[in-house]
Design a protein around this motif. Structure first.
Motif, PDB file in Angstrom:
ATOM      1  N   LYS A  97       2.379   2.827 -16.109  1.00 14.79           N
ATOM      2  CA  LYS A  97       2.242   3.926 -15.142  1.00 14.79           C
ATOM      3  C   LYS A  97       3.522   4.065 -14.329  1.00 14.79           C
ATOM      4  CE  LYS A  97      -0.357   6.801 -12.712  1.00 14.79           C
ATOM      5  NZ  LYS A  97      -1.518   7.561 -12.972  1.00 14.79           N
ATOM      6  N   PHE A  98       3.888   5.267 -14.016  1.00 11.17           N
ATOM      7  CA  PHE A  98       5.047   5.613 -13.197  1.00 11.17           C
ATOM      8  C   PHE A  98       6.352   5.211 -13.870  1.00 11.17           C
ATOM      9  CE2 PHE A  98       1.850   4.837  -9.637  1.00 11.17           C
ATOM     10  CZ  PHE A  98       1.527   6.167  -9.505  1.00 11.17           C
ATOM     11  N   ASP A  99       7.443   5.729 -13.346  1.00 11.05           N
ATOM     12  CA  ASP A  99       8.772   5.407 -13.883  1.00 11.05           C
ATOM     13  C   ASP A  99       9.108   3.929 -13.683  1.00 11.05           C
ATOM     14  OD1 ASP A  99       9.071   8.071 -14.523  1.00 11.05           O
ATOM     15  OD2 ASP A  99      10.204   8.550 -12.714  1.00 11.05           O
TER      16      ASP A  99
ATOM     17  N   THR B  53       7.464  -5.023  -3.391  1.00 15.09           N
ATOM     18  CA  THR B  53       6.368  -5.985  -3.377  1.00 15.09           C
ATOM     19  C   THR B  53       5.234  -5.505  -4.264  1.00 15.09           C
ATOM     20  OG1 THR B  53       6.905  -6.557  -1.097  1.00 15.09           O
ATOM     21  CG2 THR B  53       4.759  -7.232  -1.900  1.00 15.09           C
ATOM     22  N   PHE B  54       4.933  -6.272  -5.283  1.00  9.18           N
ATOM     23  CA  PHE B  54       3.787  -5.995  -6.148  1.00  9.18           C
ATOM     24  C   PHE B  54       2.933  -7.256  -6.175  1.00  9.18           C
ATOM     25  CE2 PHE B  54       6.439  -2.549  -7.601  1.00  9.18           C
ATOM     26  CZ  PHE B  54       5.530  -1.564  -7.942  1.00  9.18           C
ATOM     27  N   PRO B  55       1.610  -7.137  -6.287  1.00  9.13           N
ATOM     28  CA  PRO B  55       0.876  -5.929  -6.633  1.00  9.13           C
ATOM     29  C   PRO B  55       0.924  -4.915  -5.491  1.00  9.13           C
ATOM     30  CG  PRO B  55      -0.662  -7.665  -6.057  1.00  9.13           C
ATOM     31  CD  PRO B  55       0.703  -8.274  -6.068  1.00  9.13           C
ATOM     32  N   CYS B  56       0.605  -3.688  -5.857  1.00 13.90           N
ATOM     33  CA  CYS B  56       0.560  -2.592  -4.885  1.00 13.90           C
ATOM     34  C   CYS B  56      -0.680  -1.759  -5.172  1.00 13.90           C
ATOM     35  CB  CYS B  56       1.820  -1.735  -4.976  1.00 13.90           C
ATOM     36  SG  CYS B  56       1.883  -0.437  -3.719  1.00 13.90           S
ATOM     37  N   VAL B  57      -1.308  -1.288  -4.104  1.00 13.37           N
ATOM     38  CA  VAL B  57      -2.445  -0.384  -4.245  1.00 13.37           C
ATOM     39  C   VAL B  57      -1.956   1.015  -3.899  1.00 13.37           C
ATOM     40  CG1 VAL B  57      -4.761   0.200  -3.441  1.00 13.37           C
ATOM     41  CG2 VAL B  57      -4.090  -2.206  -3.696  1.00 13.37           C
ATOM     42  N   PHE B  58      -2.099   1.926  -4.853  1.00 11.20           N
ATOM     43  CA  PHE B  58      -1.689   3.309  -4.680  1.00 11.20           C
ATOM     44  C   PHE B  58      -2.945   4.138  -4.423  1.00 11.20           C
ATOM     45  CE2 PHE B  58       1.557   1.276  -7.169  1.00 11.20           C
ATOM     46  CZ  PHE B  58       2.751   1.836  -6.708  1.00 11.20           C
ATOM     47  N   MET B  59      -2.951   4.874  -3.331  1.00  8.82           N
ATOM     48  CA  MET B  59      -4.108   5.711  -2.986  1.00  8.82           C
ATOM     49  C   MET B  59      -3.721   7.182  -3.070  1.00  8.82           C
ATOM     50  SD  MET B  59      -6.349   5.748   0.502  1.00  8.82           S
ATOM     51  CE  MET B  59      -7.508   7.055   0.817  1.00  8.82           C
ATOM     52  N   TYR B  60      -4.535   7.937  -3.793  1.00 10.17           N
ATOM     53  CA  TYR B  60      -4.347   9.377  -3.928  1.00 10.17           C
ATOM     54  C   TYR B  60      -5.097  10.088  -2.794  1.00 10.17           C
ATOM     55  CZ  TYR B  60      -2.449   8.327  -8.493  1.00 10.17           C
ATOM     56  OH  TYR B  60      -1.667   7.839  -9.510  1.00 10.17           O
ATOM     57  N   PRO B  61      -4.718  11.319  -2.456  1.00  5.26           N
ATOM     58  CA  PRO B  61      -5.437  12.049  -1.410  1.00  5.26           C
ATOM     59  C   PRO B  61      -6.931  12.129  -1.710  1.00  5.26           C
ATOM     60  CG  PRO B  61      -3.414  13.204  -1.962  1.00  5.26           C
ATOM     61  CD  PRO B  61      -3.569  12.091  -2.972  1.00  5.26           C
ATOM     62  N   VAL B  62      -7.730  12.045  -0.668  1.00  2.00           N
ATOM     63  CA  VAL B  62      -9.184  12.033  -0.786  1.00  2.00           C
ATOM     64  C   VAL B  62      -9.682  13.407  -1.245  1.00  2.00           C
ATOM     65  CG1 VAL B  62     -11.337  11.745   0.487  1.00  2.00           C
ATOM     66  CG2 VAL B  62      -9.354  10.332   1.050  1.00  2.00           C
TER      67      VAL B  62
ATOM     68  N   PHE C 108       0.849  -1.187   0.000  1.00  4.38           N
ATOM     69  CA  PHE C 108       0.000   0.000   0.000  1.00  4.38           C
ATOM     70  C   PHE C 108       0.885   1.237   0.000  1.00  4.38           C
ATOM     71  CE2 PHE C 108      -2.314   3.396   2.230  1.00  4.38           C
ATOM     72  CZ  PHE C 108      -3.513   3.413   1.534  1.00  4.38           C
ATOM     73  N   ALA C 109       0.535   2.220  -0.823  1.00  2.51           N
ATOM     74  CA  ALA C 109       1.262   3.488  -0.858  1.00  2.51           C
ATOM     75  C   ALA C 109       0.240   4.610  -0.958  1.00  2.51           C
ATOM     76  CB  ALA C 109       2.225   3.540  -2.036  1.00  2.51           C
ATOM     77  N   TYR C 110       0.541   5.740  -0.320  1.00  4.24           N
ATOM     78  CA  TYR C 110      -0.381   6.870  -0.280  1.00  4.24           C
ATOM     79  C   TYR C 110       0.376   8.150  -0.602  1.00  4.24           C
ATOM     80  CZ  TYR C 110      -3.396  10.497   1.693  1.00  4.24           C
ATOM     81  OH  TYR C 110      -4.161  11.630   1.869  1.00  4.24           O
ATOM     82  N   GLY C 111      -0.216   9.006  -1.438  1.00  4.33           N
ATOM     83  CA  GLY C 111       0.402  10.297  -1.715  1.00  4.33           C
ATOM     84  C   GLY C 111      -0.120  10.922  -2.992  1.00  4.33           C
ATOM     85  N   THR C 112       0.475  12.049  -3.333  1.00  8.88           N
ATOM     86  CA  THR C 112       0.145  12.740  -4.572  1.00  8.88           C
ATOM     87  C   THR C 112       0.765  11.974  -5.745  1.00  8.88           C
ATOM     88  OG1 THR C 112       2.127  14.105  -4.528  1.00  8.88           O
ATOM     89  CG2 THR C 112       0.166  14.979  -3.397  1.00  8.88           C
ATOM     90  N   THR C 113       0.461  12.379  -6.959  1.00 11.07           N
ATOM     91  CA  THR C 113       1.008  11.707  -8.138  1.00 11.07           C
ATOM     92  C   THR C 113       2.530  11.698  -8.110  1.00 11.07           C
ATOM     93  OG1 THR C 113      -0.921  12.368  -9.445  1.00 11.07           O
ATOM     94  CG2 THR C 113       1.048  11.731 -10.670  1.00 11.07           C
ATOM     95  N   ASN C 114       3.143  12.838  -7.811  1.00 12.23           N
ATOM     96  CA  ASN C 114       4.607  12.902  -7.769  1.00 12.23           C
ATOM     97  C   ASN C 114       5.175  12.028  -6.654  1.00 12.23           C
ATOM     98  OD1 ASN C 114       4.708  14.640  -9.937  1.00 12.23           O
ATOM     99  ND2 ASN C 114       4.800  16.485  -8.682  1.00 12.23           N
ATOM    100  N   GLU C 115       4.547  12.060  -5.487  1.00 11.47           N
ATOM    101  CA  GLU C 115       5.006  11.220  -4.369  1.00 11.47           C
ATOM    102  C   GLU C 115       4.888   9.735  -4.708  1.00 11.47           C
ATOM    103  OE1 GLU C 115       3.891  14.085  -0.561  1.00 11.47           O
ATOM    104  OE2 GLU C 115       2.341  12.770  -1.393  1.00 11.47           O
ATOM    105  N   LEU C 116       3.762   9.346  -5.309  1.00  9.08           N
ATOM    106  CA  LEU C 116       3.570   7.933  -5.656  1.00  9.08           C
ATOM    107  C   LEU C 116       4.566   7.480  -6.716  1.00  9.08           C
ATOM    108  CD1 LEU C 116      -0.313   7.662  -5.580  1.00  9.08           C
ATOM    109  CD2 LEU C 116       1.315   6.776  -3.896  1.00  9.08           C
ATOM    110  N   ASN C 117       4.904   8.350  -7.664  1.00  9.72           N
ATOM    111  CA  ASN C 117       5.890   8.012  -8.680  1.00  9.72           C
ATOM    112  C   ASN C 117       7.238   7.715  -8.022  1.00  9.72           C
ATOM    113  OD1 ASN C 117       6.861   7.575 -11.295  1.00  9.72           O
ATOM    114  ND2 ASN C 117       7.562   9.683 -11.462  1.00  9.72           N
TER     115      ASN C 117
END
Length: 149
Positions: free
Chosen positions: A127-129, A37-46, A20-29
């Motif tokens: 998605k992402f680098d 560890t993948f799969p990973c769920v990326f959550m953007y700010p609510v 699990f990862a949480y953050g803005t688009t730049n932070e998640l990248n």
């Protein structure tokens, strides 16, 4: 307690316990580069949070969440090669919706998902680098337990 804590708890209960990862688009990248560890769920700010006052002096909170269920892929793979990852990510997104509707905190369910409410799920490629593929889920959840003032 921030809503992301409940979502992270639900994510950890999914099949294969995704990261699990949480953050803005730049932070998640940036975070995606370090996730092993993948799969990973990326959550953007609510965004947005809708407040609905009720006659019983309580307020319900409705949250719109954007989550991405992503698998690590190779840079030279074509879209057709990644369809397996999209299917697996879609299964995880469905599982999250079911588990969110039954997630309990204290004495009752935490979220209410209204029947007929649609969640949007779109395939995401390269998605992402770190190069990941899966689905992006946008869903609206209502917190069932809120304080009376």
């Amino acid at each position: 307690m921030p809503i992301r804590n409940q979502i992270e708890a639900i994510v950890q209960s999914l099949t294969n316990s995704p990261a699990f990862a949480y953050g803005t688009t730049n932070e998640l990248n940036t975070l995606a580069d370090d996730i092993t560890t993948f799969p990973c769920v990326f959550m953007y700010p609510v965004q947005p949070i809708e407040l609905s006052p009720h006659v019983n002096s309580s307020v319900s909170n409705t949250f719109t969440l954007t989550l991405e269920f992503l698998f690590k892929t190779e840079f030279d793979q074509y879209t057709a090669d990644n369809e397996t990852y999209v299917s697996q990510a879609l299964k995880l997104a469905n599982e999250l919706i079911v588990k969110a509707s039954t997630y309990r905190e204290s004495e009752g369910r935490y979220f209410k998902i209204k029947t007929g409410t649609k969640a949007r799920c779109l395939p995401v490629y390269n998605k992402f680098d770190a190069n990941t593929t899966g689905v992006s889920l946008t869903i609206t959840l209502t917190a069932m337990y809120f304080q009376n003032f």
